[in-house]
Design an enzyme around this catalytic site. Structure first.
Site, PDB file in Angstrom:
ATOM      1  N   HIS A 486       1.163  -1.588  -0.227  1.00 62.00           N
ATOM      2  CA  HIS A 486       0.174   0.098  -0.311  1.00 62.00           C
ATOM      3  C   HIS A 486       1.372   1.414  -0.180  1.00 62.00           C
ATOM      4  O   HIS A 486       0.141   2.081  -0.898  1.00 62.00           O
ATOM      5  CB  HIS A 486      -1.074  -0.313   1.293  1.00 62.00           C
ATOM      6  CG  HIS A 486      -2.162  -0.244   0.823  1.00 62.00           C
ATOM      7  ND1 HIS A 486      -3.314  -0.902   1.899  1.00 62.00           N
ATOM      8  CD2 HIS A 486      -2.887  -0.752  -0.078  1.00 62.00           C
ATOM      9  CE1 HIS A 486      -4.175  -1.372   1.247  1.00 62.00           C
ATOM     10  NE2 HIS A 486      -3.966  -1.468   0.255  1.00 62.00           N
ATOM     11  N   GLU A 725     -14.227   0.449 -27.860  1.00 63.83           N
ATOM     12  CA  GLU A 725     -13.724  -0.229 -27.503  1.00 63.83           C
ATOM     13  C   GLU A 725     -13.516  -2.176 -27.163  1.00 63.83           C
ATOM     14  O   GLU A 725     -12.765  -2.654 -27.096  1.00 63.83           O
ATOM     15  CB  GLU A 725     -14.228  -0.366 -25.445  1.00 63.83           C
ATOM     16  CG  GLU A 725     -14.094   1.193 -24.379  1.00 63.83           C
ATOM     17  CD  GLU A 725     -14.862   0.470 -23.120  1.00 63.83           C
ATOM     18  OE1 GLU A 725     -13.635   0.735 -22.612  1.00 63.83           O
ATOM     19  OE2 GLU A 725     -15.655   0.299 -22.785  1.00 63.83           O
ATOM     20  N   CYS A 796      -9.557   7.429 -24.786  1.00 62.21           N
ATOM     21  CA  CYS A 796      -9.599   7.954 -23.630  1.00 62.21           C
ATOM     22  C   CYS A 796      -8.895   6.824 -22.891  1.00 62.21           C
ATOM     23  O   CYS A 796      -8.164   6.886 -21.444  1.00 62.21           O
ATOM     24  CB  CYS A 796     -11.324   8.429 -22.642  1.00 62.21           C
ATOM     25  SG  CYS A 796     -12.189   7.422 -22.830  1.00 62.21           S
TER      26      CYS A 796
HETATM   27  C1  PEP Z   1     -10.222   1.778 -21.605  1.00 66.50           C
HETATM   28  O1  PEP Z   1     -10.897   0.571 -22.063  1.00 66.50           O
HETATM   29  O2  PEP Z   1      -9.490   2.187 -22.978  1.00 66.50           O
HETATM   30  C2  PEP Z   1     -10.887   2.937 -20.971  1.00 66.50           C
HETATM   31  C3  PEP Z   1     -10.776   4.229 -20.917  1.00 66.50           C
HETATM   32  O3  PEP Z   1     -12.100   2.080 -19.941  1.00 66.50           O
HETATM   33  P1  PEP Z   1     -11.598   1.212 -18.587  1.00 66.50           P
HETATM   34  O4  PEP Z   1      -9.945   1.482 -18.670  1.00 66.50           O
HETATM   35  O5  PEP Z   1     -12.629   2.154 -17.740  1.00 66.50           O
HETATM   36  O6  PEP Z   1     -12.210  -0.129 -18.769  1.00 66.50           O
HETATM   37 MG    MG Z   2     -13.080   0.128 -21.059  1.00 71.77          MG
END
Ligand code: PEP
Ligand code: MG
Length: 871
Positions: A486, A725, A796
């Site tokens: 941690h 995704e 993202c």
């Molecule tokens: C991703 O899959 O790139 C994403 C931004 O979502 P998470 O990482 O929250 O699954």
């Molecule tokens: Mg994701």
């Protein structure tokens, strides 16, 4: 009704289970069966079936036969403690075996000498509707002889529940990846908080109060182990259902915290990126195949200097003066001043610590929040309280009693000899100190730390780290600790370079000694010679200048050198992260992961609570867009109060928008909360794990219905975007672009699904690289479709925070990056040096490479030659 014959798995003496020297077996808490005193040392399969349990300790094996009958053969009593010593396995979990096939063998001498008993229970642990028709006589048996005959009716192969006199019993196998460790234990405790029932959980021959996280953890339950839940009282049924719900939803409750993997998994990569304010990023790239940049350290070349080697917990470089920072030694008197006085003193001290923890919860990062929540849970633990009060009743002081109670649990956890329990031991010791300090009216002051201190400690408590003033600390050097403790995770999250496992010598360093910590190379130099110090100061100054320039420029709109506008947003998961992002120059929030609101609780947050949290974050981003992703749960992100059916492969099951559409009430509450944020239009809605346009249209319909039903409905339609995704979404990006207002590439999941590599798989972690040309081609497919339909496309996922990847993403047509807050300044500065035409050329080249390694080599070469030109 079918019949099933079981054969004796061992030669020996057969007797009644009641003779087992263990109340759990003797009391038939795990099920009915027989006891064998073995004279042979190889366990044979008692029937045809599948191996459903063979723990790493190899001391027991369970075969599931036709009709769901499960036969557990537990070699000896208390043999889990042998840790596998003396046992050998001849089969493996999920193997299909034939009756008489060898399963495990054991060294009789080892078991006889080291375990409580060699007596081996053979137990029928599950299967509804079976009855024992006949069983062999008590007396001698040969392996393979007739053992018993069962009448088998309808069965439930995964669990069985039955009411015993006045109680409800349920047996289940634990799917939590790391067994019942702190988080599952806390979820189990939470799930029955409001129910009136006395609930016990038994496993491995021990029993625990299901309301005590400490007791549950002390059971030492591993993944796959069977537990027996037994409840009595008015809410007994509900309590068993609630616990079963948590276990049933399990599997990846543990993984939720540990999800992510290099190259794709957000959480690990994000943590690394935030360490040392981005200082770790060039190193990440430096370790890539084909990258020729020199290591960021000159330490190894030094002659005659005192150099210590440690394990890197958080990357970075620091020069400062040693400052011994120990766990405060709090002494306690043994004798109490009367039961009422000591009882009240302990109550008050616990209340003070609880209040301080709750306050910390408000501002902590998500990692910090997890630790603080665990401390709050332990503070309320009924077993710890009962045991402290028992000592107080015997005339001991509050401090002495609290310490005594906690130390018993610490010893119990230490006895498990499980490295994962180390953090729990730290948590308990930490809590001990906090309450003892509160009893003395003292609070450790972080302002005592001199500026640029290099903290030297045996190992630091999580709470000590959470309360540190990070601006005063240059680095942390610990004698003990591990890179995944941690404390290590927290140091990285706070951007403090840290080395652990430096050994006891580090504790001999005198306060005030000049130290050079190279936490990129894992080296600590004590009193470095002037030349080394100057060289390191030069590197530090250059790095600081670079970061300062980046930070100063971070507020400005981001453009490439040739003027192409690239929006740089931040991914956030809490208000604290949102505030940090704004400070670092975020031009908006490209991904608000709303899971943070839904995890670690027993029921979903209501509309007003959600609206308040979204509003706070929107307000922090005043004037900038905030993209709120609807709840992305299921798969590796389960929540206990939303039980999903068992899935053999949850990553390919009910996840993201699929889960939301299956639970429309939950989704509508969240949509209303988002629609309630003001000013209207600042927030956008992003849908996770989309595979086709129908999902987007279904949610959009709900959004419009909720908007129309609102008292102060806005005329403006809220923007709804789709995450790309899955490979399907990338290939269907055209139709998704028609249905959605914008697209956002989640490269973490896109990579795991494109490469068919689990983002949590440790062995594949190195290969799970979002720069794989296959992933880049899916990105290219998406950006082309988005352009055709005039939609913006963002990234993202973790790839957006990788400086090596940014030129390629821009070259592929990405116009918005949403990154970890600590990377903002550096990435904006980098983008300012790029030329769109060159980026396009680079992207074209990258798409033609054969592997991720080749792409990385190409990008590293380009970076090197650009650096040459700059020199
Ligand atoms: C991703 O899959 O790139 C994403 C931004 O979502 P998470 O990482 O929250 O699954
Ligand atoms: Mg994701």
């Amino acid at each position: 009704m079918a019949h099933l014959r079981l054969l004796a798995p061992l030669a020996g003496w057969c007797s009644s289970l009641e003779e087992a020297p263990d109340p759990v077996f003797a009391g038939r808490m795990l099920g009915d069966g027989v006891l064998i005193d073995p004279t042979s040392a190889t366990v044979l399969a008692p029937c045809d079936g599948e191996i459903i349990l063979l723990p790493a300790t190899r001391h027991a094996v369970t075969v599931r036969a036709a009709g769901g009958i499960e036969v557990l053969i537990h070699v000896g009593i208390d043999t889990v403690g042998l840790g596998g010593e003396g046992f050998e396995q001849h089969t493996s979990p999920r193997a299909h075996v034939r009756a008489g096939e060898p399963l495990i063998s054991f060294d009789m001498d080892v078991v006889a000498q080291r375990a409580k008993s060699l007596l081996t229970p053979v137990i029928l642990t599950a299967g509804r509707g079976f009855g024992i028709l006949r069983r062999c006589e008590d007396g001698p048996l040969r392996a393979g002889d007739f053992l018993m005959e069962l009448a088998v009716g309808e069965s439930d192969p995964r669990c069985v529940s039955d009411s015993t006199a006045g109680g409800v019993v349920r047996r289940m196998h634990v799917p939590f990846e790391h067994g019942i460790h702190a988080r599952p234990a806390a979820l189990l405790v939470n799930s029955i908080k409001r129910l009136a029932a006395e609930v016990q959980v038994s496993a491995n021959g021990h029993q625990a109060d299901a309301r005590s996280t400490v007791a549950l953890m002390s059971l030492g339950v591993s993944c796959g182990d069977e537990i027996v839940i037994e409840a009595r009282g008015p809410d007994a049924h509900a309590a068993v259902e609630a616990l079963a719900g948590v276990v049933g939803a399990g599997g990846s409750v543990a993984a939720a915290g540990a999800a992510g993997a290099p190259g794709g998994g957000a959480s690990h990569r994000d943590a690394a990126a935030s360490s040392a304010g981005g200082a770790s990023r060039p190193d990440a790239a430096a370790s890539c195949p084909g990258d020729a940049s020199p290591p960021d350290s000159a330490m190894a070349r030094l002659d005659g200097a005192r150099v210590m080697h440690g394990v890197i917990a958080s990357r970075g470089l620091a020069i400062g003066r040693a400052f011994r920072f120990g766990r405060p030694e709090v002494s306690v008197v043994e004798a109490g001043a009367g039961v009422p006085f000591e009882g009240t003193a302990l109550e008050n001290a616990r209340a003070i610590v609880a209040a301080a923890l709750r306050q910390r919860l408000e501002t902590a990062s998500s990692t910090g929040r997890e630790i603080v929540s665990a401390h709050l849970e332990l503070l309320e633990d009924p077993q710890l309280l009962a045991s402290s009060n028992a000592w107080i009743a015997k005339g001991k002081s509050a401090g002495w009693s609290w310490r005594a109670a906690l130390r018993v649990s610490v010893d119990a956890l230490r006895d498990l000899n499980d490295s994962r329990m180390r953090e729990r031991i730290d948590d308990l010791l930490d809590l001990e100190t906090q309450v003892l300090l509160a009893l003395q009216g003292a609070v450790p002051a972080s302002t005592d730390i001199p500026r640029d201190a290099i903290l030297i400690a045996r190992d630091l408590l999580p709470s000590q780290l959470v309360s540190l003033d990070a601006t005063r600390v240059g680095a942390i050097c610990m004698a003990a600790g591990g890179s995944t403790s941690h404390a290590a995770i927290l140091a990285a999250a706070m951007g403090i370079p840290a080395l652990v496992a430096l050994g006891p010598d580090v504790l001999e360093i005198e306060n005030g000694t000049t130290l050079l910590v190279d936490a990129n190379a894992g080296l600590l130099q004590v009193d470095p010679v002037e030349a080394v110090l100057r060289e390191a100061q030069g590197r530090l100054a250059a790095r600081r200048r670079q970061l300062a320039e980046a930070a100063a420029a971070a507020g400005a709109q981001c453009r490439t050198a040739d003027g192409t506008r690239i929006e740089v947003f931040a991914n956030v998961g809490s208000l604290a992260e949102a505030q940090a992002a704004v400070r670092n120059g975020a031009e908006g929030c490209g991904l608000l992961r709303t899971e943070f609101l839904f995890l670690e609780r027993t029921e979903p947050p209501g509309e007003s609570e959600q609206a308040a949290r979204y509003q706070e974050i929107a307000t922090a981003f005043t004037g900038h867009p905030v993209v709120i992703r609807t709840l992305d749960i299921g798969g590796d992100k389960p929540i206990p109060y939303l039980p999903l059916p068992h899935e053999d492969n949850p990553a390919l099951g009910l996840r993201g928008v699929r889960t939301s559409l299956r639970n429309p009430d939950l989704l509508r509450v969240q949509l209303r909360a988002i629609l309630g944020v003001r000013p209207f239009g600042q927030c956008r809605i992003l849908l996770p794990m989309v595979t086709d346009a129908a999902e987007v249209r279904a949610v959009r319909r709900m959004v419009e219905e909720e908007r129309a039903a609102m008292a102060n409905a806005s005329e403006v339609a809220i923007r709804v975007g789709a995450m790309i995704e899955t490979p399907a979404a990338a290939m269907m990006a055209g139709s998704l672009a028609r249905a959605a207002d914008f697209l956002s590439l989640g490269t973490n999941d896109l990579t795991q699904y494109a490469l068919a590599m689990d983002r949590g798989h440790a062995e594949l972690a190195q290969r799970l690289d979002a720069l794989h040309p296959a992933v880049l081609r899916l990105i290219a497919e998406t950006t082309m479709a988005a352009r055709t339909h005039s939609r913006t496309v963002a990234v993202c996922g973790g790839l957006a925070s990788d400086p090596l990847a940014v030129p390629v993403l821009i070259g592929l047509g990405v116009e918005e990056l949403s990154v970890v807050p600590s990377a903002l300044g550096e990435l904006k500065a980098l983008i300012g040096t790029l030329d769109l035409r060159e980026c396009r050329e680079l992207a074209r080249n990258a798409l033609e490479q054969e592997s991720a390694g080749a792409v990385r080599a190409l990008l590293a070469r380009r970076r090197e030659s650009n650096a040459e030109v700059m020199r």
